[in-house]
Design an enzyme around this catalytic site. Structure first.
Site, PDB file in Angstrom:
ATOM      1  N   ALA A   1       0.887  -1.163   0.000  1.00  0.00           N
ATOM      2  CA  ALA A   1       0.000   0.000   0.000  1.00  0.00           C
ATOM      3  C   ALA A   1       0.924   1.210   0.000  1.00  0.00           C
ATOM      4  O   ALA A   1       1.220   1.790   1.037  1.00  0.00           O
ATOM      5  CB  ALA A   1      -0.935   0.013   1.201  1.00  0.00           C
TER       6      ALA A   1
ATOM      7  N   CYS B   1      -6.416   0.898  -8.642  1.00  0.00           N
ATOM      8  CA  CYS B   1      -5.591   0.852  -7.420  1.00  0.00           C
ATOM      9  C   CYS B   1      -6.505   0.503  -6.236  1.00  0.00           C
ATOM     10  O   CYS B   1      -7.539   1.150  -6.038  1.00  0.00           O
ATOM     11  CB  CYS B   1      -4.928   2.197  -7.176  1.00  0.00           C
ATOM     12  SG  CYS B   1      -4.047   2.243  -5.608  1.00  0.00           S
TER      13      CYS B   1
ATOM     14  N   LYS C   1      -6.797  -0.145 -17.322  1.00  0.00           N
ATOM     15  CA  LYS C   1      -6.331  -1.199 -16.410  1.00  0.00           C
ATOM     16  C   LYS C   1      -7.390  -1.454 -15.347  1.00  0.00           C
ATOM     17  O   LYS C   1      -7.753  -0.560 -14.579  1.00  0.00           O
ATOM     18  CB  LYS C   1      -5.008  -0.784 -15.766  1.00  0.00           C
ATOM     19  CG  LYS C   1      -4.438  -1.882 -14.874  1.00  0.00           C
ATOM     20  CD  LYS C   1      -3.011  -1.574 -14.510  1.00  0.00           C
ATOM     21  CE  LYS C   1      -2.413  -2.623 -13.598  1.00  0.00           C
ATOM     22  NZ  LYS C   1      -1.071  -2.253 -13.160  1.00  0.00           N
TER      23      LYS C   1
ATOM     24  N   ILE D   1      -4.436  -7.898 -14.600  1.00  0.00           N
ATOM     25  CA  ILE D   1      -5.200  -7.270 -13.551  1.00  0.00           C
ATOM     26  C   ILE D   1      -4.290  -6.383 -12.683  1.00  0.00           C
ATOM     27  O   ILE D   1      -3.065  -6.549 -12.707  1.00  0.00           O
ATOM     28  CB  ILE D   1      -5.852  -8.339 -12.602  1.00  0.00           C
ATOM     29  CG1 ILE D   1      -4.758  -9.260 -12.050  1.00  0.00           C
ATOM     30  CG2 ILE D   1      -6.954  -9.074 -13.281  1.00  0.00           C
ATOM     31  CD1 ILE D   1      -5.243 -10.287 -11.018  1.00  0.00           C
TER      32      ILE D   1
HETATM   33  C1  LIG Z   1       4.992  -1.685  -5.252  1.00  0.00           C
HETATM   34  C2  LIG Z   1       3.933  -1.703  -6.329  1.00  0.00           C
HETATM   35  C3  LIG Z   1       3.425  -0.504  -6.805  1.00  0.00           C
HETATM   36  C4  LIG Z   1       2.435  -0.500  -7.811  1.00  0.00           C
HETATM   37  N1  LIG Z   1       1.970   0.687  -8.292  1.00  0.00           N
HETATM   38  C5  LIG Z   1       1.052   0.693  -9.310  1.00  0.00           C
HETATM   39  C6  LIG Z   1       0.624   1.918  -9.903  1.00  0.00           C
HETATM   40  O1  LIG Z   1       1.073   3.007  -9.556  1.00  0.00           O
HETATM   41  N2  LIG Z   1      -0.302   1.840 -10.886  1.00  0.00           N
HETATM   42  C7  LIG Z   1      -0.834   0.660 -11.343  1.00  0.00           C
HETATM   43  O2  LIG Z   1      -1.673   0.661 -12.255  1.00  0.00           O
HETATM   44  N3  LIG Z   1      -0.422  -0.516 -10.809  1.00  0.00           N
HETATM   45  C8  LIG Z   1       0.509  -0.523  -9.812  1.00  0.00           C
HETATM   46  N4  LIG Z   1       0.938  -1.720  -9.290  1.00  0.00           N
HETATM   47  C9  LIG Z   1       0.364  -2.981  -9.801  1.00  0.00           C
HETATM   48  C10 LIG Z   1       1.237  -3.623 -10.885  1.00  0.00           C
HETATM   49  O3  LIG Z   1       1.367  -2.796 -12.019  1.00  0.00           O
HETATM   50  C11 LIG Z   1       0.662  -4.989 -11.325  1.00  0.00           C
HETATM   51  O4  LIG Z   1      -0.644  -4.800 -11.855  1.00  0.00           O
HETATM   52  C12 LIG Z   1       0.571  -5.975 -10.167  1.00  0.00           C
HETATM   53  O5  LIG Z   1       1.667  -5.834  -9.290  1.00  0.00           O
HETATM   54  C13 LIG Z   1       0.513  -7.428 -10.648  1.00  0.00           C
HETATM   55  O6  LIG Z   1       1.661  -7.770 -11.398  1.00  0.00           O
HETATM   56  P1  LIG Z   1       2.955  -8.513 -10.770  1.00  0.00           P
HETATM   57  O7  LIG Z   1       2.454  -9.718 -10.048  1.00  0.00           O
HETATM   58  O8  LIG Z   1       3.834  -8.825 -11.970  1.00  0.00           O
HETATM   59  O9  LIG Z   1       3.601  -7.516  -9.850  1.00  0.00           O
HETATM   60  C14 LIG Z   1       1.935  -1.745  -8.303  1.00  0.00           C
HETATM   61  C15 LIG Z   1       2.442  -2.940  -7.799  1.00  0.00           C
HETATM   62  C16 LIG Z   1       3.441  -2.945  -6.833  1.00  0.00           C
HETATM   63  C17 LIG Z   1       3.973  -4.260  -6.332  1.00  0.00           C
END
Ligand SMILES: Cc1cc2nc3c(=O)[nH]c(=O)nc-3n(C[C@H](O)[C@H](O)[C@H](O)COP(=O)(O)O)c2cc1C
Length: 298
Positions: A68, A126, A161, A185
Protein backbone atom coordinates in the site's frame (compact mmCIF):
# COMPACT_ATOMS: atom_id res chain seq x y z
CA UNK A 1 9.10 -13.95 -34.11
CA UNK A 2 8.33 -12.09 -30.86
CA UNK A 3 7.38 -8.69 -32.28
CA UNK A 4 3.85 -7.51 -31.64
CA UNK A 5 1.67 -4.54 -32.59
CA UNK A 6 -0.68 -3.22 -29.91
CA UNK A 7 -3.23 -0.78 -31.31
CA UNK A 8 -0.58 0.30 -33.82
CA UNK A 9 2.30 0.50 -31.31
CA UNK A 10 5.17 -1.73 -32.37
CA UNK A 11 6.96 -3.68 -29.64
CA UNK A 12 10.04 -5.81 -30.41
CA UNK A 13 8.78 -8.29 -27.81
CA UNK A 14 5.51 -8.62 -25.83
CA UNK A 15 7.04 -7.97 -22.37
CA UNK A 16 6.27 -4.64 -20.72
CA UNK A 17 7.38 -3.11 -17.45
CA UNK A 18 4.23 -2.90 -15.24
CA UNK A 19 3.20 0.39 -13.65
CA UNK A 20 4.63 1.10 -10.20
CA UNK A 21 7.96 -0.73 -10.29
CA UNK A 22 11.10 1.38 -10.93
CA UNK A 23 9.21 3.64 -13.29
CA UNK A 24 9.10 7.14 -11.82
CA UNK A 25 12.64 7.70 -13.02
CA UNK A 26 13.67 8.09 -16.67
CA UNK A 27 17.06 6.41 -16.25
CA UNK A 28 15.68 3.25 -14.59
CA UNK A 29 12.99 2.95 -17.30
CA UNK A 30 15.64 3.48 -20.00
CA UNK A 31 17.89 0.83 -18.46
CA UNK A 32 15.04 -1.70 -18.20
CA UNK A 33 14.10 -1.01 -21.83
CA UNK A 34 17.71 -1.37 -22.97
CA UNK A 35 17.97 -4.62 -20.99
CA UNK A 36 15.15 -6.20 -22.98
CA UNK A 37 11.67 -4.93 -22.05
CA UNK A 38 9.53 -4.33 -25.14
CA UNK A 39 7.85 -1.25 -23.58
CA UNK A 40 7.58 0.50 -20.22
CA UNK A 41 4.55 1.85 -18.35
CA UNK A 42 5.23 4.76 -15.98
CA UNK A 43 4.19 4.85 -12.33
CA UNK A 44 0.57 6.09 -12.15
CA UNK A 45 0.70 9.89 -12.21
CA UNK A 46 -1.86 12.31 -10.77
CA UNK A 47 -2.41 16.08 -10.96
CA UNK A 48 -0.24 16.99 -7.98
CA UNK A 49 2.83 15.40 -6.32
CA UNK A 50 1.78 12.84 -3.67
CA UNK A 51 4.00 11.41 -0.97
CA UNK A 52 1.85 8.31 -0.35
CA UNK A 53 1.58 6.45 2.95
CA UNK A 54 4.14 6.30 5.74
CA UNK A 55 6.13 3.02 6.06
CA UNK A 56 5.60 0.12 6.30
CA UNK A 57 4.22 0.18 2.76
CA UNK A 58 5.35 -3.27 1.55
CA UNK A 59 5.09 -6.68 3.21
CA UNK A 60 6.77 -9.77 1.72
CA UNK A 61 4.68 -12.95 1.99
CA UNK A 62 4.98 -16.46 0.53
CA UNK A 63 4.03 -16.10 -3.12
CA UNK A 64 4.38 -12.35 -3.44
CA UNK A 65 4.07 -8.92 -1.86
CA UNK A 66 1.33 -6.88 -0.27
CA UNK A 67 1.81 -3.17 -0.91
CA UNK A 68 0.00 0.00 0.00
CA UNK A 69 2.35 2.63 -1.38
CA UNK A 70 -0.54 5.10 -1.65
CA UNK A 71 0.06 6.22 -5.25
CA UNK A 72 3.13 8.26 -4.33
CA UNK A 73 4.18 10.08 -7.50
CA UNK A 74 5.89 13.31 -8.61
CA UNK A 75 2.76 14.82 -10.21
CA UNK A 76 2.13 15.40 -13.90
CA UNK A 77 4.30 18.54 -14.22
CA UNK A 78 7.40 16.66 -13.07
CA UNK A 79 7.18 13.52 -15.20
CA UNK A 80 7.85 14.98 -18.67
CA UNK A 81 11.67 14.98 -18.26
CA UNK A 82 11.62 11.35 -17.08
CA UNK A 83 9.58 10.31 -20.13
CA UNK A 84 12.02 12.11 -22.42
CA UNK A 85 14.95 10.18 -20.91
CA UNK A 86 13.10 6.84 -21.13
CA UNK A 87 12.27 7.55 -24.78
CA UNK A 88 16.02 7.77 -25.57
CA UNK A 89 15.78 3.96 -25.67
CA UNK A 90 13.68 4.34 -28.86
CA UNK A 91 11.12 1.98 -27.37
CA UNK A 92 7.45 2.67 -26.51
CA UNK A 93 6.68 4.38 -23.21
CA UNK A 94 3.12 4.33 -21.90
CA UNK A 95 1.93 6.95 -19.42
CA UNK A 96 -0.18 5.62 -16.55
CA UNK A 97 -2.58 8.14 -14.98
CA UNK A 98 -5.14 8.20 -12.19
CA UNK A 99 -7.91 10.65 -11.40
CA UNK A 100 -11.43 11.00 -10.06
CA UNK A 101 -13.40 12.48 -12.98
CA UNK A 102 -13.44 12.29 -16.80
CA UNK A 103 -12.08 15.88 -16.99
CA UNK A 104 -9.22 15.08 -14.64
CA UNK A 105 -8.28 11.99 -16.69
CA UNK A 106 -8.51 14.03 -19.89
CA UNK A 107 -6.24 16.79 -18.62
CA UNK A 108 -3.63 14.25 -17.44
CA UNK A 109 -3.87 12.23 -20.66
CA UNK A 110 -3.51 15.35 -22.84
CA UNK A 111 -0.35 16.30 -20.90
CA UNK A 112 1.03 12.78 -21.32
CA UNK A 113 0.32 13.00 -25.06
CA UNK A 114 2.21 16.33 -25.22
CA UNK A 115 5.14 14.70 -23.38
CA UNK A 116 5.43 12.16 -26.21
CA UNK A 117 4.12 8.92 -24.68
CA UNK A 118 2.98 6.25 -27.15
CA UNK A 119 -0.27 5.49 -25.26
CA UNK A 120 -1.95 6.16 -21.94
CA UNK A 121 -2.96 3.52 -19.41
CA UNK A 122 -5.85 4.47 -17.14
CA UNK A 123 -5.43 3.25 -13.60
CA UNK A 124 -9.05 2.34 -12.81
CA UNK A 125 -7.91 -0.21 -10.29
CA UNK A 126 -5.59 0.85 -7.42
CA UNK A 127 -7.09 -0.97 -4.40
CA UNK A 128 -5.87 1.24 -1.56
CA UNK A 129 -6.47 4.98 -2.23
CA UNK A 130 -9.81 6.66 -1.55
CA UNK A 131 -11.68 8.43 -4.35
CA UNK A 132 -9.56 7.07 -7.23
CA UNK A 133 -8.49 3.66 -8.57
CA UNK A 134 -11.00 0.91 -7.84
CA UNK A 135 -13.52 3.42 -6.46
CA UNK A 136 -13.68 4.94 -9.95
CA UNK A 137 -13.12 1.64 -11.75
CA UNK A 138 -16.01 -0.16 -10.07
CA UNK A 139 -18.62 2.29 -11.43
CA UNK A 140 -19.52 1.16 -14.97
CA UNK A 141 -21.14 4.43 -16.05
CA UNK A 142 -18.15 6.49 -14.85
CA UNK A 143 -15.72 4.11 -16.58
CA UNK A 144 -17.72 4.41 -19.81
CA UNK A 145 -17.73 8.20 -19.56
CA UNK A 146 -13.97 8.40 -18.91
CA UNK A 147 -13.15 6.14 -21.86
CA UNK A 148 -15.55 8.02 -24.15
CA UNK A 149 -14.09 11.40 -23.15
CA UNK A 150 -10.51 10.29 -23.79
CA UNK A 151 -11.23 8.39 -26.99
CA UNK A 152 -12.97 11.47 -28.40
CA UNK A 153 -10.01 13.76 -27.72
CA UNK A 154 -6.67 11.93 -27.92
CA UNK A 155 -4.53 10.92 -30.90
CA UNK A 156 -2.79 8.10 -28.99
CA UNK A 157 -4.27 4.72 -27.88
CA UNK A 158 -6.02 4.40 -24.54
CA UNK A 159 -5.58 1.25 -22.43
CA UNK A 160 -7.80 0.69 -19.36
CA UNK A 161 -6.33 -1.20 -16.41
CA UNK A 162 -9.04 -3.02 -14.50
CA UNK A 163 -9.34 -4.32 -10.99
CA UNK A 164 -10.03 -7.86 -9.82
CA UNK A 165 -11.69 -6.33 -6.72
CA UNK A 166 -15.08 -5.58 -8.29
CA UNK A 167 -18.37 -7.47 -8.33
CA UNK A 168 -18.29 -8.21 -12.04
CA UNK A 169 -15.12 -7.75 -14.08
CA UNK A 170 -17.16 -8.52 -17.21
CA UNK A 171 -19.49 -5.58 -16.50
CA UNK A 172 -16.54 -3.19 -16.07
CA UNK A 173 -14.70 -4.66 -19.07
CA UNK A 174 -17.84 -4.07 -21.11
CA UNK A 175 -18.01 -0.47 -19.88
CA UNK A 176 -14.37 0.04 -20.96
CA UNK A 177 -14.72 -1.87 -24.23
CA UNK A 178 -14.14 1.21 -26.43
CA UNK A 179 -10.59 1.45 -25.07
CA UNK A 180 -7.86 0.30 -27.47
CA UNK A 181 -7.04 -2.48 -25.02
CA UNK A 182 -7.73 -3.74 -21.50
CA UNK A 183 -4.99 -4.40 -18.95
CA UNK A 184 -5.86 -7.22 -16.53
CA UNK A 185 -5.20 -7.27 -13.55
CA UNK A 186 -4.14 -4.80 -10.87
CA UNK A 187 -3.34 -6.15 -7.40
CA UNK A 188 -5.80 -8.22 -5.35
CA UNK A 189 -6.93 -6.52 -2.13
CA UNK A 190 -5.29 -8.25 0.83
CA UNK A 191 -3.86 -7.85 4.33
CA UNK A 192 -1.14 -9.24 6.60
CA UNK A 193 -1.21 -9.13 10.43
CA UNK A 194 1.88 -8.74 12.61
CA UNK A 195 0.91 -11.21 15.36
CA UNK A 196 3.43 -9.82 17.87
CA UNK A 197 2.35 -6.19 17.41
CA UNK A 198 -1.30 -7.37 17.11
CA UNK A 199 -2.02 -5.04 14.21
CA UNK A 200 -1.87 -5.01 10.41
CA UNK A 201 1.66 -4.93 9.03
CA UNK A 202 0.98 -2.07 6.58
CA UNK A 203 0.41 1.45 7.86
CA UNK A 204 -2.71 1.61 5.67
CA UNK A 205 -4.06 -1.68 7.08
CA UNK A 206 -4.92 -3.42 3.80
CA UNK A 207 -3.03 -3.32 0.53
CA UNK A 208 -2.72 -5.00 -2.85
CA UNK A 209 -1.33 -8.51 -3.32
CA UNK A 210 0.98 -9.08 -6.31
CA UNK A 211 3.35 -11.82 -7.47
CA UNK A 212 2.89 -15.55 -8.22
CA UNK A 213 0.00 -15.90 -5.73
CA UNK A 214 -2.29 -13.88 -8.02
CA UNK A 215 -1.39 -15.51 -11.35
CA UNK A 216 -4.40 -17.89 -11.39
CA UNK A 217 -6.68 -14.90 -10.68
CA UNK A 218 -5.15 -12.92 -13.56
CA UNK A 219 -5.34 -15.89 -15.92
CA UNK A 220 -9.00 -16.45 -15.07
CA UNK A 221 -9.95 -12.81 -15.74
CA UNK A 222 -8.01 -12.64 -19.01
CA UNK A 223 -9.63 -15.90 -20.14
CA UNK A 224 -13.15 -14.84 -19.20
CA UNK A 225 -12.95 -11.36 -20.72
CA UNK A 226 -11.29 -12.60 -23.93
CA UNK A 227 -13.84 -15.38 -24.35
CA UNK A 228 -16.90 -13.20 -23.69
CA UNK A 229 -15.91 -9.83 -25.18
CA UNK A 230 -12.80 -10.45 -27.34
CA UNK A 231 -10.92 -7.16 -26.76
CA UNK A 232 -7.15 -6.68 -27.09
CA UNK A 233 -5.79 -7.71 -23.68
CA UNK A 234 -2.50 -7.04 -21.90
CA UNK A 235 -2.11 -9.62 -19.10
CA UNK A 236 -0.39 -8.90 -15.78
CA UNK A 237 -0.05 -10.68 -12.45
CA UNK A 238 2.55 -13.12 -11.15
CA UNK A 239 4.66 -13.68 -14.27
CA UNK A 240 8.14 -14.94 -13.42
CA UNK A 241 9.16 -17.02 -16.46
CA UNK A 242 8.38 -17.79 -20.09
CA UNK A 243 5.79 -20.45 -19.36
CA UNK A 244 3.87 -18.03 -17.12
CA UNK A 245 3.79 -15.47 -19.97
CA UNK A 246 2.66 -18.15 -22.45
CA UNK A 247 -0.11 -19.13 -20.04
CA UNK A 248 -1.38 -15.53 -20.31
CA UNK A 249 -1.09 -15.58 -24.14
CA UNK A 250 -3.06 -18.82 -24.35
CA UNK A 251 -5.72 -17.35 -22.02
CA UNK A 252 -6.10 -14.48 -24.52
CA UNK A 253 -3.46 -11.80 -23.79
CA UNK A 254 -1.55 -10.29 -26.73
CA UNK A 255 1.21 -8.92 -24.47
CA UNK A 256 2.08 -9.08 -20.78
CA UNK A 257 3.47 -6.85 -18.05
CA UNK A 258 5.92 -7.77 -15.32
CA UNK A 259 6.21 -6.04 -11.93
CA UNK A 260 7.01 -7.91 -8.73
CA UNK A 261 9.36 -10.42 -10.43
CA UNK A 262 11.64 -7.55 -11.40
CA UNK A 263 12.34 -6.89 -7.70
CA UNK A 264 13.25 -10.57 -7.23
CA UNK A 265 15.22 -11.30 -10.42
CA UNK A 266 16.43 -7.88 -11.69
CA UNK A 267 16.05 -6.49 -15.20
CA UNK A 268 17.64 -9.57 -16.78
CA UNK A 269 14.18 -11.11 -16.40
CA UNK A 270 12.96 -9.54 -19.65
CA UNK A 271 15.64 -11.11 -21.88
CA UNK A 272 15.36 -14.42 -19.99
CA UNK A 273 11.60 -14.59 -20.55
CA UNK A 274 11.98 -13.60 -24.24
CA UNK A 275 14.46 -16.45 -24.71
CA UNK A 276 12.19 -18.93 -22.93
CA UNK A 277 9.19 -17.91 -25.06
CA UNK A 278 11.29 -18.31 -28.23
CA UNK A 279 12.44 -21.78 -27.13
CA UNK A 280 8.87 -22.87 -26.39
CA UNK A 281 7.61 -21.61 -29.75
CA UNK A 282 10.37 -23.45 -31.61
CA UNK A 283 9.75 -26.68 -29.71
CA UNK A 284 5.97 -26.48 -30.10
CA UNK A 285 5.89 -25.31 -33.75
CA UNK A 286 4.54 -21.76 -33.33
CA UNK A 287 5.90 -19.28 -35.93
CA UNK A 288 4.12 -16.14 -34.67
CA UNK A 289 3.12 -15.00 -31.21
CA UNK A 290 -0.38 -14.36 -32.51
CA UNK A 291 -0.92 -18.09 -33.02
CA UNK A 292 -0.71 -18.60 -29.26
CA UNK A 293 -3.15 -15.81 -28.34
CA UNK A 294 -6.31 -17.48 -27.04
CA UNK A 295 -5.02 -20.96 -28.01
CA UNK A 296 -6.01 -22.26 -24.55
CA UNK A 297 -9.63 -21.06 -24.70
CA UNK A 298 -12.21 -23.84 -24.91
C1 LIG B 1 4.99 -1.68 -5.25
C2 LIG B 1 3.93 -1.70 -6.33
C3 LIG B 1 3.43 -0.50 -6.81
C4 LIG B 1 2.44 -0.50 -7.81
N1 LIG B 1 1.97 0.69 -8.29
C5 LIG B 1 1.05 0.69 -9.31
C6 LIG B 1 0.62 1.92 -9.90
O1 LIG B 1 1.07 3.01 -9.56
N2 LIG B 1 -0.30 1.84 -10.89
C7 LIG B 1 -0.83 0.66 -11.34
O2 LIG B 1 -1.67 0.66 -12.26
N3 LIG B 1 -0.42 -0.52 -10.81
C8 LIG B 1 0.51 -0.52 -9.81
N4 LIG B 1 0.94 -1.72 -9.29
C9 LIG B 1 0.36 -2.98 -9.80
C10 LIG B 1 1.24 -3.62 -10.89
O3 LIG B 1 1.37 -2.80 -12.02
C11 LIG B 1 0.66 -4.99 -11.33
O4 LIG B 1 -0.64 -4.80 -11.85
C12 LIG B 1 0.57 -5.98 -10.17
O5 LIG B 1 1.67 -5.83 -9.29
C13 LIG B 1 0.51 -7.43 -10.65
O6 LIG B 1 1.66 -7.77 -11.40
P1 LIG B 1 2.96 -8.51 -10.77
O7 LIG B 1 2.45 -9.72 -10.05
O8 LIG B 1 3.83 -8.83 -11.97
O9 LIG B 1 3.60 -7.52 -9.85
C14 LIG B 1 1.93 -1.75 -8.30
C15 LIG B 1 2.44 -2.94 -7.80
C16 LIG B 1 3.44 -2.95 -6.83
C17 LIG B 1 3.97 -4.26 -6.33
Amino acid sequence: MLSVSLAGIKLENPLMLASGILDQNGYTMKRILEKGAGAAVTKSIGKEPRSGYVPPIVSVIEGGLINAVGLSNPGIRNISGEIKIAKESNKPVIGSIFGATPDEFLSLAASMQDFGVDAVELNLSCPHVKGVGTEVGSDPSLVKEIVKTLKGSLRIPVFSKLSPNVNSVLEIANAAIDSDGLVLINTVKGMAIDVYARRPVLSNGFGGLSGPAIRPVGIRYVYEVKKELDPLIIGVGGIENGIHAIEYFMAGASAVQIGTALMKYGCQIFSNISREIGEFMKAEGFQELDQMVGAGIL
